[in-house]
Design an enzyme around this catalytic site. Structure first.
Site, PDB file in Angstrom:
ATOM      1  N   ALA A   7     -23.662   9.475  -8.209  1.00  0.00           N
ATOM      2  CA  ALA A   7     -23.816   9.346  -6.761  1.00  0.00           C
ATOM      3  C   ALA A   7     -22.921  10.331  -6.005  1.00  0.00           C
ATOM      4  CB  ALA A   7     -23.515   7.916  -6.332  1.00  0.00           C
ATOM      5  N   GLU A  62       0.835  -1.196   0.000  1.00  0.00           N
ATOM      6  CA  GLU A  62       0.000   0.000   0.000  1.00  0.00           C
ATOM      7  C   GLU A  62       0.874   1.252   0.000  1.00  0.00           C
ATOM      8  OE1 GLU A  62      -2.474   2.763  -0.345  1.00  0.00           O
ATOM      9  OE2 GLU A  62      -3.348   0.743  -0.310  1.00  0.00           O
ATOM     10  N   ARG A  63       0.616   2.160  -0.944  1.00  0.00           N
ATOM     11  CA  ARG A  63       1.429   3.369  -1.067  1.00  0.00           C
ATOM     12  C   ARG A  63       0.950   4.505  -0.174  1.00  0.00           C
ATOM     13  NH1 ARG A  63      -0.275   5.747  -7.050  1.00  0.00           N
ATOM     14  NH2 ARG A  63      -2.466   6.189  -6.568  1.00  0.00           N
ATOM     15  N   HIS A  82     -44.603  -5.004  11.387  1.00  0.00           N
ATOM     16  CA  HIS A  82     -45.328  -3.729  11.416  1.00  0.00           C
ATOM     17  C   HIS A  82     -45.131  -3.077  12.777  1.00  0.00           C
ATOM     18  CE1 HIS A  82     -48.554  -0.795  10.803  1.00  0.00           C
ATOM     19  NE2 HIS A  82     -48.966  -1.097  12.025  1.00  0.00           N
ATOM     20  N   ILE A  90     -17.021  13.942 -12.297  1.00  0.00           N
ATOM     21  CA  ILE A  90     -17.363  13.486 -13.653  1.00  0.00           C
ATOM     22  C   ILE A  90     -16.832  12.091 -13.957  1.00  0.00           C
ATOM     23  CG2 ILE A  90     -17.545  15.808 -14.603  1.00  0.00           C
ATOM     24  CD1 ILE A  90     -14.680  15.473 -15.671  1.00  0.00           C
TER      25      ILE A  90
END
Length: 464
Positions: free
Chosen positions: A182, A34-35, A443, A269
């Site tokens: 989203a 992981e960087r 309910h 975008i």
């Protein structure tokens, strides 16, 4: 001598770290590279911290509308620095959790910039030092990043990507959101609820264009009612940052270009896959529009090289990446998993109101040749929704008229992101309308609307 593993994973997002855990459970020796920070974009800069921000804006909305619940809340305000700090602390807590999971599952973590250097070989650059690692299997889970406007790069001051929008130093007064997927709609919702004047610009003819048309229409009306200005069939011609804001030249649906001043702009975008400079070309790994081509088990065209998550293409969702990682690892370990498919992946937008969906829209179902039965039930017909003061929204279900197959489900309203999983399970179990009709729903709950929507598709709705 290089360290040797059964599996090396490049990237520790929700695809990579989940794959590492499952691989360890299956007895493989696993290393993960992981960087930046364990958990990737989703945990540190995406899914989780944005939900913390949206929870803040939700609570703030309730506080400013306390009178509707018979409550009093005078002199309501907020501290932006504390809002951001809470969001970052949530991300930090979960980052620490992933570190703990890696240790618990005996996954060796390498911090640094990784790249494929040959078949079964991976190098990790750690400052001036480079580690050489080897593995029989290497999985690429490098994810993606925000796409920039070609004519206006994000500067973190006036033009923001999602990263900048999550750690604002000042609250925008007049905000332009470019893109209505989203991410764009969630940030528009957050900043609008916190008091900013928000405008959304979308090139297509409706916002949330991947959703059912009725959901898009409802969201347009709901957000407009909240004060958000929505410009569809509109494009951004120019965006010029200045000392006190940005000037946007927007070409409207009528073809006219107008110039408007904003304090800030968020670019939402789309994404760009992180496939550059990781050694794919030298090994001959096939890509398409930057995304790595894989089969249903995450296998690339090069033996021993796999890929999962955003780097492989749409849908760009954390839960998709996690499941892909599990399928891929189980295949590597000699199990017999079902090949990964995208037909039953739920999508969620955590705006106010929320949006959730799975499967085909009504239009897509008809395009695919299905004779359709569609049912819809409104929140206003549900007692729990009315009691919560959340009576706006609906649930829609789409069935094949001949077989009763649940083709899709589409929701808009309070807490629908929690409800959608019921339909996901139903589709996974190949449930028809008969089983759903015969199911007893508690309910009073919001989930009763799921039942009523199914009944509605067959002319049997009870409460509306």
């Amino acid at each position: 001598m290089a360290d040797t593993f059964d599996l090396l994973i490049l990237g520790s997002g929700p695809g990579g770290y989940v794959a590492a855990i499952r691989a360890s459970q299956l007895g493989l020796k696993v290393g993960i590279v992981e960087r930046e920070r364990l958990g990737g974009i989703c945990l540190n800069w995406g899914c989780i911290p944005t939900k913390a921000l949206l929870r803040t804006s939700e609570v703030y909305h309730y506080m400013t509308h306390a009178d509707a619940y018979g409550l009093k809340a005078d002199n309501v305000g907020f501290d932006l620095a504390k809002i951001v700090d809470r969001s970052r602390k949530v991300a930090g807590q979960l980052n620490a959790g992933v570190k703990g999971l890696m240790k618990k599952n005996k996954v060796q973590v390498f911090e640094g910039v990784g790249a494929l250097t040959g078949k079964g070989k991976l190098s990790v650059k750690q400052g001036d030092k480079t580690l050489d690692l080897e593995a029989k299997h290497i999985m690429v889970a490098t994810g993606a990043r925000a796409r920039d406007l070609p004519f206006a790069k994000a500067d973190g001051k006036r033009i923001w990507t999602y990263r900048h929008a999550m750690v604002p130093e000042v609250m925008p007064t007049k905000l332009l959101v470019i893109g209505s997927g989203a991410i764009g709609v969630e940030f528009a919702s957050f900043y609008n609820d916190m008091g900013a004047d928000v405008t959304i610009v979308e090139m297509l003819d409706r916002i949330l264009p991947v959703e059912d048309a009725e959901v898009s229409d409802f969201m347009t009306k709901a957000l407009t009612k909240q004060g958000i200005k929505i410009l569809t069939k509109s494009g951004l011609e120019k965006l010029e940052p200045g000392a006190n804001g940005v000037t946007a030249a927007i070409k409207g649906a009528d073809g006219k270009v107008t110039s408007t001043e904003f304090s800030h702009a968020i670019v939402a975008i789309g994404i760009v896959p992180n496939t550059e400079n990781i050694g794919l070309e030298a090994l001959g790994v096939e890509t398409e529009r930057g995304h790595i081509k894989v089969d249903g088990f995450g296998r690339t065209n090069v033996d021993g090289i796999y890929a999962i998550g955003d780097v492989t293409g749409a849908p760009w969702l954390a839960h998709k990446a996690s499941h892909e990682g599990i399928v891929c690892v189980e295949k590597i370990a000699g199990k017999d998993p079902h090949p990964f498919e995208t037909w039953n992946i739920p999508g969620c937008t955590y705006s106010r109101p929320q949006v959730a969906s799975v499967g085909l829209t009504e239009a897509k179902a008809k395009e695919a040749g299905h004779e359709v039965k569609a049912g819809k039930f409104p929140f206003i017909g549900n007692g729990k929704a009315i009691a919560l003061g959340e009576a706006e929204g609906f649930i829609k279900t789409v069935f094949d008229a001949k077989t009763g197959e649940l083709l899709g489900a589409h929701m808009v309203g309070a807490e629908v992101t929690e409800l959608i999983q019921g339909y996901v399970v139903a589709r996974q179990l190949e449930t028809t309308e008969h089983e759903l009709m015969e199911t007893v729903f508690a309910h009073p709950t919001l989930s009763e609307m799921m039942h009523e929507s199914v009944l509605s598709a067959y002319g049997r709705a009870l409460h509306f």
